[in-house]
Structures are given as C-alpha cells and as structure tokens.
Design a protein around this motif. Sequence first.
Motif, PDB file in Angstrom:
ATOM      1  N   THR A   1      14.829   0.214  -1.308  1.00  0.00           N
ATOM      2  CA  THR A   1      14.707  -0.475  -0.024  1.00  0.00           C
ATOM      3  C   THR A   1      13.568   0.116   0.795  1.00  0.00           C
ATOM      4  O   THR A   1      13.402   1.340   0.843  1.00  0.00           O
ATOM      5  CB  THR A   1      16.020  -0.354   0.775  1.00  0.00           C
ATOM      6  N   TYR A   2      12.784  -0.763   1.418  1.00  0.00           N
ATOM      7  CA  TYR A   2      11.769  -0.325   2.375  1.00  0.00           C
ATOM      8  C   TYR A   2      12.405  -0.392   3.759  1.00  0.00           C
ATOM      9  O   TYR A   2      12.867  -1.451   4.190  1.00  0.00           O
ATOM     10  CB  TYR A   2      10.542  -1.227   2.311  1.00  0.00           C
ATOM     11  N   SER A   3      12.454   0.741   4.465  1.00  0.00           N
ATOM     12  CA  SER A   3      13.123   0.815   5.765  1.00  0.00           C
ATOM     13  C   SER A   3      12.143   1.246   6.844  1.00  0.00           C
ATOM     14  O   SER A   3      11.314   2.137   6.621  1.00  0.00           O
ATOM     15  CB  SER A   3      14.293   1.803   5.715  1.00  0.00           C
ATOM     16  N   VAL A   4      12.261   0.632   8.007  1.00  0.00           N
ATOM     17  CA  VAL A   4      11.358   0.962   9.107  1.00  0.00           C
ATOM     18  C   VAL A   4      11.949   0.426  10.410  1.00  0.00           C
ATOM     19  O   VAL A   4      12.669  -0.575  10.417  1.00  0.00           O
ATOM     20  CB  VAL A   4       9.957   0.347   8.861  1.00  0.00           C
TER      21      VAL A   4
ATOM     22  N   PHE B   1       7.441  -5.463  -9.869  1.00  0.00           N
ATOM     23  CA  PHE B   1       6.637  -5.385 -11.088  1.00  0.00           C
ATOM     24  C   PHE B   1       5.160  -5.225 -10.743  1.00  0.00           C
ATOM     25  O   PHE B   1       4.439  -4.452 -11.388  1.00  0.00           O
ATOM     26  CB  PHE B   1       6.848  -6.640 -11.943  1.00  0.00           C
ATOM     27  N   GLU B   2       4.695  -5.951  -9.750  1.00  0.00           N
ATOM     28  CA  GLU B   2       3.296  -5.818  -9.331  1.00  0.00           C
ATOM     29  C   GLU B   2       2.996  -4.392  -8.893  1.00  0.00           C
ATOM     30  O   GLU B   2       1.952  -3.828  -9.233  1.00  0.00           O
ATOM     31  CB  GLU B   2       2.992  -6.783  -8.182  1.00  0.00           C
ATOM     32  N   VAL B   3       3.912  -3.795  -8.117  1.00  0.00           N
ATOM     33  CA  VAL B   3       3.714  -2.424  -7.645  1.00  0.00           C
ATOM     34  C   VAL B   3       3.692  -1.453  -8.822  1.00  0.00           C
ATOM     35  O   VAL B   3       2.832  -0.562  -8.899  1.00  0.00           O
ATOM     36  CB  VAL B   3       4.819  -2.034  -6.642  1.00  0.00           C
ATOM     37  N   LYS B   4       4.645  -1.604  -9.756  1.00  0.00           N
ATOM     38  CA  LYS B   4       4.706  -0.723 -10.915  1.00  0.00           C
ATOM     39  C   LYS B   4       3.431  -0.825 -11.745  1.00  0.00           C
ATOM     40  O   LYS B   4       2.865   0.192 -12.173  1.00  0.00           O
ATOM     41  CB  LYS B   4       5.915  -1.060 -11.789  1.00  0.00           C
TER      42      LYS B   4
ATOM     43  N   HIS C   1       0.817  -1.215   0.000  1.00  0.00           N
ATOM     44  CA  HIS C   1       0.000   0.000   0.000  1.00  0.00           C
ATOM     45  C   HIS C   1       0.852   1.267   0.000  1.00  0.00           C
ATOM     46  O   HIS C   1       0.539   2.237  -0.695  1.00  0.00           O
ATOM     47  CB  HIS C   1      -0.912   0.001   1.228  1.00  0.00           C
ATOM     48  N   HIS C   2       1.936   1.267   0.770  1.00  0.00           N
ATOM     49  CA  HIS C   2       2.706   2.490   0.973  1.00  0.00           C
ATOM     50  C   HIS C   2       3.978   2.568   0.132  1.00  0.00           C
ATOM     51  O   HIS C   2       4.495   3.655  -0.092  1.00  0.00           O
ATOM     52  CB  HIS C   2       3.083   2.625   2.448  1.00  0.00           C
ATOM     53  N   PHE C   3       4.478   1.428  -0.317  1.00  0.00           N
ATOM     54  CA  PHE C   3       5.742   1.408  -1.054  1.00  0.00           C
ATOM     55  C   PHE C   3       5.440   1.571  -2.535  1.00  0.00           C
ATOM     56  O   PHE C   3       5.393   0.613  -3.290  1.00  0.00           O
ATOM     57  CB  PHE C   3       6.468   0.087  -0.781  1.00  0.00           C
TER      58      PHE C   3
END
Length: 373
Positions: free
Chosen positions: A253-256, A324-327, A243-245
């Motif tokens: 990179t997703y960082s948290v 690819f799914e996100v794009k 949802h957010h990336f």
Amino acid sequence: MPKKYELIKKTKPLQLSLFEILTETDVLTEDGNKQLQKGKNYSQTIELYDFMPRFVFGHQADLRKNFNGLLPALVREFECRGVSFKLTLTPATLVQPNGESVAHYPGADEDILEMVLRKMYLENNPKLYDGQPGMTFTVNSIRKELKKQGKTRSHTQVVESLLILKGSQISCQNLKTKTTLIFNPIDVLSFKNDEDPEMPCYLIFSSIVAEALDNLYFRRFNYKKVVAYKSNIARLLHRRISHHFTQSHPKLTYSVNFSTLLRDFGLEYPSLAKAFIKLKEALKEMKEANVVQEFTCEPIYNGHDPRKIDDYFIKINPTNAFSFEVKNSNDVRANILGILENSEVEKRVSDFNSKKSYKSSAIFPKSIISEDE
C-alpha cells in the motif's frame, strides 16, 4: 543571443543511451501475457525536478487584476525524500502585440508540454548540445504529439507555453544544506517569430535536468496514461507513485497524508472539503486507468473539535498491471547499473551506484543515492 545551431557541438554520452534503454518495458496485456513496448507509452520522471511545486493550477486572470497584469513571486515549501526545500517561483512576463506586459505562472498546459518535449527528446535520438540536453523540433511536431494524446493546442498557444517555460524562474533551496539552485525550465529557446508550423526551433533543457541525466536520477512512468488524465491531482500523483513507490508487490500500500500531497503539489483550494472532492475524482480516474485497484481515505479529526476534519490519511493499493510496470522498471534499472559497475567506459557513472557522486551534487537530497533499487 543563442548560439547558431550549426556551431553547437552535438554529442551522445552513455547516460543518454541508458535514458533511452530504461524507457523500454514489458506490459501486461488483458490475457495476462507480457508484451514488450519499446518506449511507445513510456517516459521518465526526473528526480527532484518533477516533484517541485512549480506549477499554478488555478485561474490566473483574477490575480493579474490585482497587480496590473503582473504577478508576484510565489514562495512554497515542500519535501522530497524527507529533505525540506523552499521554492520561489517567479512568473514569466510576456509582451503582448499591443505592448502590454502580462505575467504567467507555469500551469497545467506547461506541465503537459514539458512531458511532451521530454517524450519527443527520448524518441528522437537524444543528444547533448555543448554538453547540455537539447533538441530540435517544430511547433507542428508538438501539436501532432499533443493531438495523438487527445490534446488540442493552437500554434500560438504552444509558442506561448514555450515562452512561459523559458521566462519563468525557479529558485530551489535545500533547507538543510542551504544550497540554492536558480534555473529556468527551458534554459535556451531559439525560434523565428512567424506562424510557420514547420519553422525550425531548438531548445536546451534546464541545468537541473542535465545533472539528473548525468547521474541517472530518473525513473520510468506511463506517459500515455499520465498525459491523458483530466485531473491535475491524478497526473501528479501517478508520477509521484511511479517514481517513489519502488516496491512492486500488488498487496503493498502507498500511504500518505492528503495535506502532504497538497503541499508538495502546490495545490490550493478554498476549503479542505472542496480539495477532497478533487482527490476522489482523481483516484476514480486512476482506477479507470487501471492504476489504482482500491483506496481508502480515513479522516483525521481536530484534537479540540471532534466534528472538524483537519486532514485525510490516504491508502492506495495499485493494480497488478501497475505493480508489474514498477517491478520491470526496477529490474531493467538494476541490470543497467550492474553493467556499469564493471564498465571501464564510464567510471564516474558507476560511482553513482557506489554512492560517491552525492559529494559533488549541488542540490539533490543525499537519500536519493541510498535508496534500494
């Protein structure tokens, strides 16, 4: 008393058609080719609603012993897109056949059931019932969908989960604007009290879901993979990243911080060490699902005691398939919103894309509509 089904006005505005269209996607096959999947494996997350810490994943039986079968309201704080919220979760109270009242917080079973209900809604010509998103179904249809996803639930268990979603109450306050929204996950539920698996039922989803659909506050995710996870953290984290990336480059990179995930997911463990074990199990499961390529967890040590770990800084690199799914999701969404800008059919929906609709929004954070798609 729920309104009789035949008296309910059923409509399908443009937004619901977009809700369906935005679920279609391309996927990468093992040989690298694109393959169109018309909603087969995909569903939608709902802005804010799906990121409230409104589930309790621990064992509730021990808690009930301290309250004579009942449970207190839980108060949790969390953030969504940098906006702070306070959530108060009031459990559902179900009356047992022996007359005893037993309280239930929504848990993992209810989380999965909500995803199943939304998926069924998407796949069965979604409509508005008197202006609210609703659906007809049978308990057997829910059990069949759960079985298809590798989950087994009895008739009684499905009905109990429906009643928990109907009976639990959520109060969510935006701490900046002080606006509070109080709602039930299921607004209206109608069914017959018998064991007929094909008994006709209908429900109306929460008012916050209605507002999200009305303003296109939703984003696509891989339903099949998320429902299949055994780990609660994996199920929550996959939806959060989807949802957010919004960036889709495979090297991003997703960082948290781990403490942020624990807070926003409403997860509680006896110690950070035990929580960290669960995190690693979740990330391993996500690697096996071809979502996470690699990850690192850097310990953050206590400023006064260098031997003590206070937190972990998590870095996650998604796989090419996930990127690819996100794009593809972003491309389809951008195209749809572009069409709406020139549409005379739904001026109010196109106002969403021109960043005007927040003025009438009661609860959603303003940064939702300033996000670059």
